[in-house]
Design an enzyme around this catalytic site. Structure first.
Site, PDB file in Angstrom:
ATOM      1  N   SER A 150       0.850  -1.188   0.000  1.00 53.24           N
ATOM      2  CA  SER A 150       0.000   0.000   0.000  1.00 53.24           C
ATOM      3  C   SER A 150       0.888   1.241   0.000  1.00 53.24           C
ATOM      4  O   SER A 150       2.037   1.198   0.479  1.00 53.24           O
ATOM      5  CB  SER A 150      -0.894   0.016   1.244  1.00 53.24           C
ATOM      6  OG  SER A 150      -1.504   1.283   1.418  1.00 53.24           O
ATOM      7  N   TYR A 163      -1.274  -0.775  10.137  1.00 51.12           N
ATOM      8  CA  TYR A 163      -1.431  -1.023   8.703  1.00 51.12           C
ATOM      9  C   TYR A 163      -0.185  -0.571   7.956  1.00 51.12           C
ATOM     10  O   TYR A 163       0.356  -1.290   7.110  1.00 51.12           O
ATOM     11  CB  TYR A 163      -2.666  -0.287   8.189  1.00 51.12           C
ATOM     12  CG  TYR A 163      -3.084  -0.669   6.797  1.00 51.12           C
ATOM     13  CD1 TYR A 163      -3.925  -1.757   6.578  1.00 51.12           C
ATOM     14  CD2 TYR A 163      -2.645   0.059   5.695  1.00 51.12           C
ATOM     15  CE1 TYR A 163      -4.318  -2.112   5.302  1.00 51.12           C
ATOM     16  CE2 TYR A 163      -3.027  -0.290   4.408  1.00 51.12           C
ATOM     17  CZ  TYR A 163      -3.867  -1.371   4.218  1.00 51.12           C
ATOM     18  OH  TYR A 163      -4.242  -1.716   2.941  1.00 51.12           O
TER      19      TYR A 163
END
Length: 258
Positions: A150, A163
Site C-alpha cells: 500500500s 497497517y
C-alpha cells in the site's frame, strides 16, 4: 481500465492461489486470472461470500476451487496452500491480497488489540502463505509471488500505524524472498495500490462519502484507481511477461508517491 475480455489467454495453464478473494481487489484479481486462462484457488475467511464468488466463476467456465480459511493462523495458511496445491495439481503463482483495517488512533493511543490483529492478519498471514508455498514453487521448478502492499507503507499515513508497518513489512519480506529464491526460479514482487475505489477504501467512503473529494484532490490524476488497474499489474508480475523482474515494489497509484 481493462475489461475481462482483454485478459484472455495471458495466464493459460497457470495455477494460482489468491487470498482475500471474496471481495475488493482480491475478487477482481481472481476474476481476471480466470478470464486470462488460469486455474485458481480462492481463499477467504468467510465461506458464504467465498462460495458465492466460486459459484459465479464456475458459471463462466472457470476452473476454480475455494478454501475457507484464516491465513493469519499458521496452520490454516498451511492447509490453504496444501489444499490449493492438491486441487490445482501444482502451483505457479501466489497472490497475497488478504488484509484488514486497524482502529483509527495515534501511536500513543493505539489499541494494542488493533496492533496485534492487524500485524497478524496483514503481515504474518502473508508470511505464512509464502512460507508454506515456497517449497511447492521450488519443487515445481519456480513460479511467482505477488504481495499487495500500500502507499501507506511509504507515507506514514496518520492514525493507521499497524497497517503502515504491516505493509512496509510486506515489501521487505518480498524483497528478501526475491533475493533468497532467485536461483530457484521463484520471482517475488509487490504491488503498491494507491487509493483504490474498492475493498477497504470503499468501506471508508461508504461510511463517510465526504472523504472522496479530499482523496481525489490528493492524487495527481484527480481520480481514484480501480481494482481492475491493480489486477493488471498483478497479472503482469505473475505472468512470464515479467520473467526478468523480481524484488520490485510496483506502484499503481496515479502518481501519489511521485
Amino acid at each position: 481500465m481493462a475489461s475481462q475480455h482483454e485478459f484472455s489467454g495471458r495466464l493459460t495453464d497457470k495455477r494460482a492461489l489468491v487470498t482475500g478473494a471474496s471481495r475488493g481487489i482480491g475478487r477482481v484479481v481472481a476474476e481476471a486470472f480466470v478470464a486470462a486462462g488460469a486455474s485458481v484457488a480462492l481463499c477467504a475467511r468467510r465461506p458464504e461470500p467465498l462460495n458465492a464468488v466460486v459459484t459465479e466463476l464456475k458459471k463462466t467456465g472457470g476452473d476454480v476451487f475455494g478454501v475457507a480459511a484464516d491465513c493469519s493462523v499458521a496452520d490454516e495458511a498451511k492447509r490453504t496452500v496444501e489444499e490449493a496445491y492438491t486441487a490445482l495439481g501444482g502451483l505457479d503463482a501466489v497472490v497475497n491480497v488478504a488484509g484488514i483495517h486497524p482502529a483509527w488512533a495515534r501511536v500513543g493511543e493505539h489499541p494494542i488489540e488493533s496492533w496485534d490483529s492487524t500485524i497478524q492478519t496483514n503481515l504474518s498471514g502473508c508470511f505464512y502463505v509464502c512460507r508454506y508455498a515456497l517449497p511447492f514453487l521450488v519443487s515445481g521448478g519456480g513460479g511467482a509471488i505477488v504481495n499487495v502492499s500500500s502507499v501507506s507503507a511509504q507515507r506514514g499515513w496518520q492514525l493507521y500505524v499497524p497497517y503502515n508497518v504491516a505493509k512496509a513489512g510486506i515489501e521487505c519480506l518480498t524483497k528478501t524472498i526475491a533475493v533468497e529464491y532467485a536461483q530457484d526460479g521463484v520471482r517475488a514482487n509487490s504491488v503498491i495500490p494507491g487509493v483504490i475505489d474498492a475493498g477497504m477504501t470503499f468501506d471508508i467512503l461508504e461510511k463517510d462519502p465526504g472523504q472522496r473529494e479530499g482523496l481525489v484532490a490528493m492524487n495527481p490524476m484527480h481520480r481514484l484507481g480501480s481494482a481492475e488497474e491493480v489486477a493488471e499489474a498483478i497479472m503482469w508480475l505473475a505472468s512470464d511477461a515479467s520473467s526478468y523482474t523480481t524484488g520490485i515494489a510496483l506502484a499503481v497509484d496515479g502518481g501519489f508517491l511521485a
